[in-house]
Write a protein that holds these residues in place. Structure first.
Motif, PDB file in Angstrom:
ATOM      1  N   ASP A   5       0.909  -1.176   0.042  1.00 13.10           N
ATOM      2  CA  ASP A   5      -0.057  -0.022   0.042  1.00 13.10           C
ATOM      3  C   ASP A   5       0.958   1.162  -0.130  1.00 13.10           C
ATOM      4  OD1 ASP A   5      -2.910   0.608   0.470  1.00 13.10           O
ATOM      5  OD2 ASP A   5      -1.999   2.284   1.653  1.00 13.10           O
ATOM      6  N   TRP A   6       0.690   2.068   0.844  1.00 10.23           N
ATOM      7  CA  TRP A   6       1.366   3.388   0.906  1.00 10.23           C
ATOM      8  C   TRP A   6       2.960   2.988   1.301  1.00 10.23           C
ATOM      9  CZ3 TRP A   6       0.370   7.727  -1.011  1.00 10.23           C
ATOM     10  CH2 TRP A   6      -0.820   8.281  -1.123  1.00 10.23           C
ATOM     11  N   GLY A   7       3.181   1.878   1.936  1.00 10.85           N
ATOM     12  CA  GLY A   7       4.633   1.419   2.038  1.00 10.85           C
ATOM     13  C   GLY A   7       5.321   1.146   0.971  1.00 10.85           C
ATOM     14  N   ALA A   8       4.650   0.544  -0.110  1.00 16.58           N
ATOM     15  CA  ALA A   8       5.189   0.327  -1.158  1.00 16.58           C
ATOM     16  C   ALA A   8       5.483   1.695  -2.003  1.00 16.58           C
ATOM     17  CB  ALA A   8       4.217  -0.539  -2.444  1.00 16.58           C
ATOM     18  N   THR A   9       4.529   2.430  -2.095  1.00 17.72           N
ATOM     19  CA  THR A   9       4.778   4.088  -2.524  1.00 17.72           C
ATOM     20  C   THR A   9       6.370   4.541  -1.928  1.00 17.72           C
ATOM     21  OG1 THR A   9       2.542   4.020  -3.332  1.00 17.72           O
ATOM     22  CG2 THR A   9       4.137   6.199  -3.282  1.00 17.72           C
ATOM     23  N   ILE A  10       6.181   4.375  -0.412  1.00 16.14           N
ATOM     24  CA  ILE A  10       7.162   5.037  -0.044  1.00 16.14           C
ATOM     25  C   ILE A  10       8.644   4.335  -0.142  1.00 16.14           C
ATOM     26  CG2 ILE A  10       8.351   5.292   2.558  1.00 16.14           C
ATOM     27  CD1 ILE A  10       5.262   5.679   3.259  1.00 16.14           C
ATOM     28  N   SER A  11       8.339   3.180  -0.202  1.00 15.51           N
ATOM     29  CA  SER A  11       9.698   2.063  -0.657  1.00 15.51           C
ATOM     30  C   SER A  11      10.237   2.721  -2.014  1.00 15.51           C
ATOM     31  CB  SER A  11       9.431   0.740  -0.698  1.00 15.51           C
ATOM     32  OG  SER A  11       9.001   0.278   0.638  1.00 15.51           O
ATOM     33  N   ARG A  12       9.390   2.932  -2.981  1.00 14.27           N
ATOM     34  CA  ARG A  12       9.788   3.318  -4.227  1.00 14.27           C
ATOM     35  C   ARG A  12      10.605   4.564  -4.272  1.00 14.27           C
ATOM     36  NH1 ARG A  12       8.334   5.024  -9.260  1.00 14.27           N
ATOM     37  NH2 ARG A  12       8.901   3.656 -10.912  1.00 14.27           N
ATOM     38  N   SER A  13       9.701   5.469  -3.512  1.00 16.88           N
ATOM     39  CA  SER A  13      10.274   6.802  -3.420  1.00 16.88           C
ATOM     40  C   SER A  13      11.657   6.775  -2.702  1.00 16.88           C
ATOM     41  CB  SER A  13       9.280   7.795  -2.554  1.00 16.88           C
ATOM     42  OG  SER A  13       9.703   9.110  -2.424  1.00 16.88           O
ATOM     43  N   LEU A  14      11.971   5.950  -1.912  1.00 14.32           N
ATOM     44  CA  LEU A  14      13.260   5.660  -1.304  1.00 14.32           C
ATOM     45  C   LEU A  14      14.173   5.513  -2.317  1.00 14.32           C
ATOM     46  CD1 LEU A  14      12.653   3.854   2.094  1.00 14.32           C
ATOM     47  CD2 LEU A  14      13.912   5.851   1.810  1.00 14.32           C
ATOM     48  N   ALA A  15      13.779   4.283  -3.087  1.00 11.91           N
ATOM     49  CA  ALA A  15      14.625   4.067  -4.273  1.00 11.91           C
ATOM     50  C   ALA A  15      15.107   5.016  -5.392  1.00 11.91           C
ATOM     51  CB  ALA A  15      14.157   2.878  -4.784  1.00 11.91           C
ATOM     52  N   THR A  16      14.134   5.931  -5.563  1.00 10.42           N
ATOM     53  CA  THR A  16      14.022   7.112  -6.669  1.00 10.42           C
ATOM     54  C   THR A  16      15.089   8.189  -5.966  1.00 10.42           C
ATOM     55  OG1 THR A  16      11.980   7.880  -6.281  1.00 10.42           O
ATOM     56  CG2 THR A  16      12.219   6.357  -8.027  1.00 10.42           C
ATOM     57  N   GLN A  17      14.718   8.410  -4.918  1.00  9.21           N
ATOM     58  CA  GLN A  17      15.477   9.531  -4.148  1.00  9.21           C
ATOM     59  C   GLN A  17      16.963   9.336  -3.878  1.00  9.21           C
ATOM     60  OE1 GLN A  17      13.143  12.517  -1.565  1.00  9.21           O
ATOM     61  NE2 GLN A  17      11.845  10.867  -1.323  1.00  9.21           N
ATOM     62  N   PHE A  18      17.047   7.877  -3.310  1.00  4.80           N
ATOM     63  CA  PHE A  18      18.420   7.508  -2.634  1.00  4.80           C
ATOM     64  C   PHE A  18      18.825   6.426  -3.312  1.00  4.80           C
ATOM     65  CE2 PHE A  18      16.066   9.717   0.585  1.00  4.80           C
ATOM     66  CZ  PHE A  18      16.641  10.711   0.918  1.00  4.80           C
ATOM     67  N   PRO A  19      19.059   6.145  -4.600  1.00  4.07           N
ATOM     68  CA  PRO A  19      19.482   4.847  -5.244  1.00  4.07           C
ATOM     69  C   PRO A  19      20.783   4.477  -4.893  1.00  4.07           C
ATOM     70  CG  PRO A  19      19.535   6.768  -6.668  1.00  4.07           C
ATOM     71  CD  PRO A  19      18.872   7.439  -5.538  1.00  4.07           C
ATOM     72  N   GLU A  20      21.520   5.374  -4.259  1.00  3.76           N
ATOM     73  CA  GLU A  20      22.991   5.093  -3.775  1.00  3.76           C
ATOM     74  C   GLU A  20      22.861   4.256  -2.597  1.00  3.76           C
ATOM     75  OE1 GLU A  20      22.072   8.706  -1.827  1.00  3.76           O
ATOM     76  OE2 GLU A  20      21.632   8.219  -4.052  1.00  3.76           O
ATOM     77  N   ARG A  21      21.836   4.457  -1.894  1.00  4.33           N
ATOM     78  CA  ARG A  21      21.733   3.984  -0.544  1.00  4.33           C
ATOM     79  C   ARG A  21      20.841   2.580  -0.552  1.00  4.33           C
ATOM     80  NH1 ARG A  21      20.254   7.808   4.295  1.00  4.33           N
ATOM     81  NH2 ARG A  21      21.128   5.673   5.354  1.00  4.33           N
ATOM     82  N   VAL A  22      19.732   2.466  -1.432  1.00  4.81           N
ATOM     83  CA  VAL A  22      18.771   1.492  -1.291  1.00  4.81           C
ATOM     84  C   VAL A  22      19.265   0.355  -2.044  1.00  4.81           C
ATOM     85  CG1 VAL A  22      16.320   1.045  -1.593  1.00  4.81           C
ATOM     86  CG2 VAL A  22      16.952   3.201  -0.572  1.00  4.81           C
ATOM     87  N   ARG A  23      19.584  -0.993  -1.504  1.00  2.00           N
ATOM     88  CA  ARG A  23      20.224  -1.764  -2.466  1.00  2.00           C
ATOM     89  C   ARG A  23      18.957  -2.421  -3.217  1.00  2.00           C
ATOM     90  NH1 ARG A  23      21.515  -4.162  -5.309  1.00  2.00           N
ATOM     91  NH2 ARG A  23      23.071  -6.059  -5.676  1.00  2.00           N
ATOM     92  N   GLY A  24      17.841  -2.607  -2.864  1.00  3.35           N
ATOM     93  CA  GLY A  24      16.732  -3.127  -3.620  1.00  3.35           C
ATOM     94  C   GLY A  24      15.397  -3.002  -2.832  1.00  3.35           C
ATOM     95  N   ILE A  25      14.370  -2.851  -3.357  1.00  2.00           N
ATOM     96  CA  ILE A  25      13.073  -2.731  -2.729  1.00  2.00           C
ATOM     97  C   ILE A  25      12.119  -3.983  -3.341  1.00  2.00           C
ATOM     98  CG2 ILE A  25      13.101  -0.204  -2.710  1.00  2.00           C
ATOM     99  CD1 ILE A  25      11.126  -0.281  -5.031  1.00  2.00           C
ATOM    100  N   HIS A  26      11.326  -4.311  -2.131  1.00  2.00           N
ATOM    101  CA  HIS A  26      10.435  -5.409  -2.407  1.00  2.00           C
ATOM    102  C   HIS A  26       8.737  -4.991  -2.221  1.00  2.00           C
ATOM    103  CE1 HIS A  26       7.975  -9.200  -1.476  1.00  2.00           C
ATOM    104  NE2 HIS A  26       8.820  -9.873  -2.152  1.00  2.00           N
ATOM    105  N   VAL A  27       8.209  -5.181  -3.124  1.00  2.00           N
ATOM    106  CA  VAL A  27       6.810  -4.517  -2.975  1.00  2.00           C
ATOM    107  C   VAL A  27       5.583  -5.474  -3.286  1.00  2.00           C
ATOM    108  CG1 VAL A  27       7.571  -2.357  -3.204  1.00  2.00           C
ATOM    109  CG2 VAL A  27       6.707  -3.438  -5.136  1.00  2.00           C
ATOM    110  N   THR A  28       4.533  -5.170  -2.779  1.00  2.00           N
ATOM    111  CA  THR A  28       3.303  -6.044  -3.015  1.00  2.00           C
ATOM    112  C   THR A  28       2.202  -5.269  -3.967  1.00  2.00           C
ATOM    113  OG1 THR A  28       2.053  -5.514  -1.006  1.00  2.00           O
ATOM    114  CG2 THR A  28       3.534  -7.738  -1.002  1.00  2.00           C
TER     115      THR A  28
END
Length: 395
Positions: free
Chosen positions: A179-202
């Protein structure tokens, strides 16, 4: 601004429990036309029975003890309190992963998955799959408490969570969300690609077909899935989005009823637990449902949680995501993502389609969710790192 981490324990005053029971006992119940079932919303008989169990049978203190079985703390980030569970794996190489819930969820969604993720050895799993888990309450939700400003959108929340991981000593980390957690996880990935190793979403909004134009270029099985996605999305848009439009436009007006009436708060959330899933009353334990509703009630976050819809991000275009992404597709969720569509905007490296389950897999199908999170982050550990990217905390 302080970066202090303050230990936290849930301890709702007995007067609040007594007040809840009094309000439930004094509920003025609405009428309902005959033979309407769930078509017009949550049926009176269903909500009334659930409210009576909440009043006389539900054990909130047991839920408190369950939550307090996990280490937790609060910290102030960008002017607001952030509450989080922080469970360090006993396995020394376990990398950190941020787990983020959505609406109308809470950290309750993760209580059954944290143990197996952090200590797979104790649950008959492979210790090499161990993860250290950070599970925050979204600002404005649950034990993070209400936000004081209306502009806490997914991008701002993602920045706050990145800061949280910095304070915890995790320069690189993975993320999972629904839900929002997937959107927030994706935002983490797009804003901090150098820090976020990978995202898993439903959920992946960009992978859901919204018009016939989205089906162009699809063929065979993917075309059939695209048609299914479009039909499901069209039905949900027609029958299931009124709550989101109301929370996105007039959350303050809605809040008077939810904030003052526990039966109103119960009906508002329970109906979504059912309609966002399949046969929810059988797959989701009612104590889990009531623990979730109780958190919204006791923390007085009906209004601030709804404001996330008004802050922006709901239905907004998704920027390209270059971080390795895994998707777990549960067929009874509110949207049906299609891999070909996902690959147009995201770096898909892992895709699993399950036979059953809906919007709350941590409560409906925890074993399936655990196995998929493990598999995704296992694949990152074994393969997807370039020579120039250092391994840190297991990634």
């Amino acid at each position: 601004m302080t970066s202090e981490l303050t230990p936290f324990r849930v301890d709702i005053p007995q007067t609040d429990l007594d007040d809840l029971r009094t309000r439930l006992a004094n509920t003025r119940w609405p009428d309902q036309p005959a033979d309407t079932g769930w078509r017009l919303g949550a049926p009176v008989d269903y909500v009334r029975e659930l409210a009576e169990y909440w009043r006389t049978g539900f054990d909130w203190r047991a839920q408190e003890a369950r939550i307090n079985g996990f280490p937790q703390a609060t910290t102030v980030i960008d002017g607001t309190q952030v509450h989080f569970l922080h469970v360090v794996s006993p396995e020394p190489a376990a990398p950190p992963v941020l787990l983020t819930h959505g609406w109308p969820g809470s950290i309750v969604e993760f209580l059954d998955v944290i143990g197996p993720l952090t200590d797979p050895r104790a649950y008959g799993g492979d210790p090499a799959d161990a993860l250290t888990v950070v599970a925050p309450s979204i600002p404005g939700y649950g034990f993070s408490g209400p936000t004081s400003s209306p502009d806490w959108d997914p991008a701002r929340i993602a920045r706050a969570f990145a800061e949280l991981m910095t304070r915890l000593g995790y320069p690189r980390f993975g993320a999972h969300g629904s839900d929002w957690g997937a959107t927030i996880s994706r935002s983490l990935a797009t804003q901090f690609p150098e820090r976020v190793r990978g995202i898993h979403v439903t959920m992946l909004a960009s992978a859901v077909a919204r018009s016939e134009a989205d089906l162009e270029g699809l063929a065979g099985d993917e075309l059939e899935k695209g048609k299914r996605s479009l039909a499901k999305g069209t039905k949900f848009s027609r029958e299931g989005t009124a709550y989101a439009m109301l929370q996105a436009t007039k959350p303050q007006t809605l809040a008077y009823g939810l904030h003052d009436s526990p039966a109103g708060q119960l009906a508002w959330i329970a109906e979504k637990f059912r309609s966002f899933s399949h046969a929810t009353e059988d797959l989701i334990d009612r104590d889990d449902l009531l623990a979730d509703v109780s958190i919204y009630w006791f923390t007085e976050t009906a209004n601030s949680s709804a404001r996330l819809y008004a802050a922006g991000g709901w239905g907004a275009p998704a920027p390209e995501n270059t971080v390795p992404t895994g998707v777990a597709v549960f067929p009874d969720d509110i949207g049906y993502p299609v891999r070909t569509l996902a690959e147009r905007t995201d770096k898909i490296v892992h895709w699993t389609e399950f036979a059953r389950g809906g919007h709350f897999p941590g409560l409906e199908e925890p074993d399936a969710l655990i196995s998929d999170i493990r598999a995704f982050f296992r694949s990152l550990r074994r393969g997807g790192r370039s020579q120039n990217t250092p391994a840190l905390g297991g990634f």
